[in-house]
Design an enzyme around this catalytic site. Structure first.
Site, PDB file in Angstrom:
ATOM      1  N   GLY A   1       3.342   0.609  -9.739  1.00  0.00           N
ATOM      2  CA  GLY A   1       4.507   1.306  -9.200  1.00  0.00           C
ATOM      3  C   GLY A   1       4.792   2.590  -9.943  1.00  0.00           C
ATOM      4  N   THR A   2       5.853   3.245  -9.539  1.00  0.00           N
ATOM      5  CA  THR A   2       6.242   4.506 -10.146  1.00  0.00           C
ATOM      6  C   THR A   2       6.780   4.281 -11.554  1.00  0.00           C
ATOM      7  OG1 THR A   2       6.805   5.297  -7.952  1.00  0.00           O
ATOM      8  CG2 THR A   2       7.614   6.581  -9.811  1.00  0.00           C
ATOM      9  N   GLY A   3       7.728   3.349 -11.690  1.00  0.00           N
ATOM     10  CA  GLY A   3       8.342   3.121 -12.991  1.00  0.00           C
ATOM     11  C   GLY A   3       7.825   1.898 -13.718  1.00  0.00           C
TER      12      GLY A   3
ATOM     13  N   GLU B   1      10.290  -8.664  -4.191  1.00  0.00           N
ATOM     14  CA  GLU B   1      10.057  -9.389  -2.938  1.00  0.00           C
ATOM     15  C   GLU B   1       9.195 -10.628  -3.172  1.00  0.00           C
ATOM     16  OE1 GLU B   1       8.828  -7.388   0.571  1.00  0.00           O
ATOM     17  OE2 GLU B   1      10.350  -5.814   0.389  1.00  0.00           O
TER      18      GLU B   1
ATOM     19  N   ASP C   1       8.258  -2.486  -9.071  1.00  0.00           N
ATOM     20  CA  ASP C   1       9.338  -3.457  -9.218  1.00  0.00           C
ATOM     21  C   ASP C   1       9.852  -3.966  -7.875  1.00  0.00           C
ATOM     22  OD1 ASP C   1       9.218  -3.277 -12.017  1.00  0.00           O
ATOM     23  OD2 ASP C   1      10.575  -1.557 -12.036  1.00  0.00           O
ATOM     24  N   GLY C   2       9.830  -3.127  -6.844  1.00  0.00           N
ATOM     25  CA  GLY C   2      10.282  -3.564  -5.516  1.00  0.00           C
ATOM     26  C   GLY C   2       9.368  -4.632  -4.941  1.00  0.00           C
TER      27      GLY C   2
ATOM     28  N   PRO D   1       0.804  -1.227   0.000  1.00  0.00           N
ATOM     29  CA  PRO D   1       0.000   0.000   0.000  1.00  0.00           C
ATOM     30  C   PRO D   1       0.835   1.274   0.000  1.00  0.00           C
ATOM     31  CG  PRO D   1       0.023  -0.940   2.188  1.00  0.00           C
ATOM     32  CD  PRO D   1       0.738  -1.921   1.287  1.00  0.00           C
TER      33      PRO D   1
END
Length: 136
Positions: free
Chosen positions: A109-111, A78, A73-74, A13
Site C-alpha cells: 500500500g501507500t502508507g 477488509e 491498510d484498507g 489491484p
C-alpha cells in the site's frame, strides 16, 4: 500430516493508485519459487470495495489455512473483517472445529501503517519470506 496447506492471496489491484496490481504481477514468480512446492497458492483479485470481505469469508469456509492480504491498510481491514460474520468468527465448513485460518500481509500500500507498527519493512519479498518461515 502430508496435506499441502492452502494459502489464499487477496489482492487489491487498484491499491496505491494501481501500483499494487503491477507490483503483485512482478512478485508472482518469486512467490511461486518460495512457496509453490510447499502449499497450494490461490490468487483472488478483488473487483471493488468490500469484495475482499466476501472473498475472505469464502476462503475460510472452504478451509483455507491462511488468507494473506496483498495491498495496503484498507485491503488488510477488509480481509480482517472477512474473518467475522455478525460478530462471530467464520469457520471452515468441513475441517472440524479446531481448524484455524491464519492472517498474513504482503504490504503493497501507500502508507502500510499496520506493517510499520510491527517494525516490518515495506519490502514484499521480506513479507513472503516471513510467510514461508511461519508455514513450516
Amino acid at each position: 500430516s502430508g496435506r499441502r496447506r492452502d494459502f489464499v492471496f487477496v489482492v487489491n489491484p487498484s491499491g496505491a493508485n494501481g501500483r499494487t496490481g503491477k507490483q503483485w504481477k512482478q512478485l508472482l514468480p518469486f512467490l511461486h519459487t518460495r512457496l509453490a512446492d510447499q502449499c497450494n497458492i490461490c490468487e483472488c483479485i478483488t473487483s471493488g470495495p468490500s469484495h475482499a470481505i466476501d472473498v475472505t469469508r469464502e476462503a475460510i469456509k472452504d478451509g483455507a489455512d491462511a488468507v494473506i492480504a496483498v495491498g495496503g491498510d484498507g485491503t488488510l481491514h477488509e480481509v480482517v473483517n472477512g474473518f467475522f460474520w455478525k460478530g462471530s468468527p467464520v469457520r471452515a465448513l468441513d475441517r472440524g472445529p479446531d481448524h484455524l485460518t491464519a492472517l498474513g500481509l504482503i504490504p503493497l500500500g501507500t502508507g502500510s501503517d499496520f506493517a510499520r507498527t510491527f517494525g516490518w519493512s515495506n519490502d514484499p519479498r521480506q513479507a513472503i519470506d516471513r510467510i514461508e518461515l511461519n508455514q513450516n
